[in-house]
Each structure stands twice: as C-alpha cells, then as structure tokens.
Scaffold this active site. Structure first.
Site, PDB file in Angstrom:
ATOM      1  CB  SER A 177      -0.973  -0.117   1.219  1.00 25.18           C
ATOM      2  OG  SER A 177      -0.119  -0.119   2.313  1.00 25.18           O
ATOM      3  CG  HIS A 205      -3.755  -0.277  -2.172  1.00 28.77           C
ATOM      4  ND1 HIS A 205      -4.162   0.944  -2.098  1.00 28.77           N
ATOM      5  CD2 HIS A 205      -3.426  -0.715  -1.012  1.00 28.77           C
ATOM      6  CE1 HIS A 205      -4.434   1.288  -0.933  1.00 28.77           C
ATOM      7  NE2 HIS A 205      -3.878   0.182  -0.200  1.00 28.77           N
ATOM      8  CE  LYS A 237      -7.386   1.505   1.041  1.00 27.55           C
ATOM      9  NZ  LYS A 237      -6.807   0.457   1.671  1.00 27.55           N
TER      10      LYS A 237
HETATM   11  C1  LIG Z   1      -6.727   0.464   3.266  1.00 29.55           C
HETATM   12  C2  LIG Z   1      -6.116  -1.009   3.488  1.00 29.55           C
HETATM   13  C3  LIG Z   1      -6.994  -1.584   4.441  1.00 29.55           C
HETATM   14  C4  LIG Z   1      -8.089  -1.090   5.318  1.00 29.55           C
HETATM   15  O1  LIG Z   1      -9.303  -1.041   4.593  1.00 29.55           O
HETATM   16  P1  LIG Z   1     -10.317  -0.233   5.081  1.00 29.55           P
HETATM   17  O2  LIG Z   1     -11.710  -0.569   4.402  1.00 29.55           O
HETATM   18  O3  LIG Z   1     -10.001   1.422   4.782  1.00 29.55           O
HETATM   19  O4  LIG Z   1     -10.437  -0.199   6.707  1.00 29.55           O
HETATM   20  C5  LIG Z   1      -6.573  -3.070   4.471  1.00 29.55           C
HETATM   21  N1  LIG Z   1      -5.321  -3.609   3.883  1.00 29.55           N
HETATM   22  C6  LIG Z   1      -4.777  -2.811   3.024  1.00 29.55           C
HETATM   23  C7  LIG Z   1      -3.587  -3.358   2.352  1.00 29.55           C
HETATM   24  C8  LIG Z   1      -5.215  -1.566   2.703  1.00 29.55           C
HETATM   25  O5  LIG Z   1      -4.276  -0.695   1.936  1.00 29.55           O
END
Ligand SMILES: *Cc1c(COP(=O)(O)O)cnc(C)c1O
Length: 392
Positions: A177, A205, A237
């Site tokens: 990330s 991602h 995302k």
């Molecule tokens: C953003 C993210 C999360 C968390 O997800 P949310 O729905 O924002 O809580 C978990 N794992 C990774 C790799 C992330 O980038």
C-alpha cells in the site's frame, strides 16, 4: 494524564511526526476545495474515479429510500438485509469464489479473518511491509509471528522450513500500500503448497485495478482460488464506496460467520452502502475505459518522471512513491507542493520504516494528462531538477 499526553505530543512534533488533518468540502475527486482554494488531489485511493460517480450517488439514495439509514443490528441478530446478501453474492461472482462475507472495513476484515483462523499453537508469516491491519490481526490471533524482509522469498522459505506449528498462514498485501509494488504471488503460492501453509492475500489496492478485467493481483498472475484460498478485498478504494469482504470457499465463509469476532460483534454496514457498492462492481466492469485511462496516466507519469530525472520507486500500479529519507524533508516538500496547489501526502514513520519517509502519489482514472504534467513539472522544480527535459 494530560501532562503525559502533552509530553508525548510535543515529542512527536519535535520529530516531525505530528499528523494533522486537512478539511475539505466536497466529493472525492481530482479537484478539491479547501480553505477557499482549489487543490489538485494526488493522494486518494479512488483509483477508478468512482467515488463521485452520479450513478453511485443515485444508487446510494435509492438504497436509503428502500432501506433507511442504519442496519439497526449486527448481521447475526437482524441486521443482514437483502442488500447485504445480494452484494455478497455479487462479490463471490466477481472474485470467482464460492462465497464472500461482508465486513464493515478492511481493517476489521483482517482482524477478523486472521484471528479466527489461527490460535496460539499456530504460526504466521508476514511481509515486513504488510498493512498495519494485517499485523494487528496477527497479534490478536496470538499465533507465533514471523516477519520476513520485504519480498524476500528465501527468508520466508527458511522460516517455513524450520517450523513445526500445527497450522501455518502466509499473509501478504497483493499490492503493497505504501510502495505500490506487487507481491510475488506465484512464489508465495509455491511456498505455501510446498510447506502445507495457507495463503491470505489482501488485495485492497489491486482489486478493480490490476488484470485485464480488474480482478486484481490474482488475475495479474493468473492465479486461481486453489493457489490463494483466502482473498480479502476492500470496497472503499477502487470501488469508491466503503466496506470490505473476505472471499473463499463455502466452509471458510461459514467458519468466519461462526467465529470472526469483528464480523459478529458489530453493526452491519448501512444497507444503502451495500446497494451502492453492488452498482460500483458493475461500473468497474462495464466502464473498463477507466482502467485503460489509469494505465495510460501511470505510463505518462513514469515516462515523464524518467525524462525529468525524478527518482521514482519501482511500481506499475497507481501508487507511485518518491523516497525522501527523513520525515522533515518529506514535510517540507509536502508544504511546498501544497503552496503549488498540489495535495500529495507525505508518509512518515511509523507508517513506513524509519529513514524512508516519502511522497506517496496516487493516480486515478479521473485525472487528466494535463494535471499529471503539472504534477511532474512542479515536482521537478521543487526537487531542483531539470524541468520538462527530454532525457539526460
Ligand atoms: C486500506 C487498507 C486496508 C483497510 O481497509 P479499510 O476498508 O480502509 O479499513 C486493509 N489492507 C490494506 C492493504 C489497505 O491498504
């Protein structure tokens, strides 16, 4: 207590590690209004540019009309609506798995799935750069935790060889990330098979972005459910809404419904959000031009950076990093970019390792080539490098 907290805050400030929030006033999109001025946003995870999509707004409104606001209870009491159920079936179909289970956030999905699958007599193997939620899930499980250096398959193989734990689980981000590089999933799947370990991929991602049809890092490598039995995805995302899920075979999902505490002991997400998310999955499919546009912008950004001598970290994903080293340098550049009306966030420890503070730039399908050019020119000027050059 206050004296203790004030001292801790002062220490953070002195180390350039103090974090503050910037308040903006509208939907998530490339141009954001903040403190009376327009800023060009290169830090969201809205990779496909869906968060402000008119059809998603309409779906959310329709969902609120049909289902009201709150779910009113947890899934196992009476908060599990048809909207949640339909979304789970759509997610299972989207990922090509038997079933999927909705969680309120990716953070909670990771806490829930890891702590449900493992116990004290088991062992976990995490990449050093795995997302914080995976590490927290690992700690919550109380299984023996091993962290291998980033993408170091030899170290991981050694750790797996020397282990006699009852169950072993390898846990990785699909796309890291903060760095944007893609995990070596074929090698991880081979190691898992060789050592009878389970493999969990958190593709927060990758989903919606990577692969010909946006099925994420697994599609990128043409890996199936047998190679990666536990898939975590997030919905806030690339899909532009909110929430997360675990996808897998029917036994995995049924087991999680019975045992995953962050699934059981919490209110179901608002049904209208589930309605909007189902629409987002369809849009991610039908508007495939968004992936094409995004790929073209990534290429433009990387080629433009190379031509200007801007040192990028290796990445073919929308996450593009520039390592700056110390936290103070990152903050200074962040401020200078802000003055040039660019919102790019400086990422500092403990989110990234000590000495690797960086700019984390993210591109989305909603950006224009002109906006990317402006970012490149401004970065080149601020990094005191040749501006708009044509090679070195
Ligand atoms: C953003 C993210 C999360 C968390 O997800 P949310 O729905 O924002 O809580 C978990 N794992 C990774 C790799 C992330 O980038």
């Amino acid at each position: 207590m206050r004296a203790h907290l004030q001292a801790a805050l002062a220490k953070r400030r002195a180390a350039s590690l103090y974090r503050r929030r910037r308040v903006h006033h509208a939907a998530q999109q490339p141009l954001l209004r903040l403190d009376g001025q327009d800023l060009l946003n290169f830090c969201s995870n809205d990779y496909l540019g869906l968060a402000a999509h008119p059809e998603l707004r309409a779906a959310l409104q329709q969902g609120a009309t049909d289902y009201g606001c709150g779910a009113g209870a947890s899934h196992l009491i009476n908060g599990h609506s048809q909207a949640h159920h339909d979304l789970e079936e759509a997610l299972a179909a989207y990922t090509g798995r038997e079933r999927a289970l909705l969680f309120s956030t990716g953070y909670m999905a990771n806490l829930g799935v890891i702590s449900a699958l493992l116990e004290r007599q088991d062992a976990l193997f995490l990449d050093k750069w795995d997302h914080a939620s995976l590490l927290d899930g690992a700690q919550l499980s109380r299984a023996r935790l091993h962290r291998y250096p980033h993408q170091d398959m030899q170290q991981l193989a050694r750790q797996l060889e020397n282990h006699s734990a009852r169950h072993k689980l390898i846990v990785t981000d699909g796309v890291f990330s903060m760095d944007g590089d893609i995990a070596n999933l074929p090698a991880l799947a081979d190691l898992a098979r060789a050592h009878e370990a389970w493999l969990l991929v958190d593709d927060a991602h990758g989903l919606g972005v990577l692969g010909a049809t946006g099925r994420g890092s697994l599609e990128h490598y043409a890996l199936d459910a047998e190679a990666v039995p536990v898939l975590v995805g997030t919905l806030g995302k690339a899909f532009g809404v909110f929430g997360a899920f675990v996808a897998g075979d029917a036994d995995l999902i049924e087991y999680l419904i019975q045992t995953a505490r962050s699934y059981i002991y919490t209110t179901a997400l608002p049904p209208a959000v589930a309605v909007a998310t189902r629409r987002a999955l369809q849009l991610a499919d039908t508007e495939s031009w968004r992936r094409d546009t995004l790929r073209a912008l990534i290429r433009q950004f990387r080629d433009g950076a190379a031509a200007r001598g801007i040192p990028l970290m290796p990445s073919d994903t929308p996450i593009q990093g520039i390592i700056l080293g110390d936290a103070e340098a990152a903050l200074r550049l962040d401020a200078a970019l802000f003055a040039a009306k660019l919102w790019v966030s400086a990422i500092r420890p403990p989110t990234v390792p000590q000495g690797s503070a960086r700019l984390r730039i993210t591109l989305t399908a909603a950006h224009t080539p002109e906006q990317v050019e402006y970012l490149l020119d401004t970065l080149a000027a601020l990094l005191s490098l040749k501006k708009g050059g044509n090679g070195r």
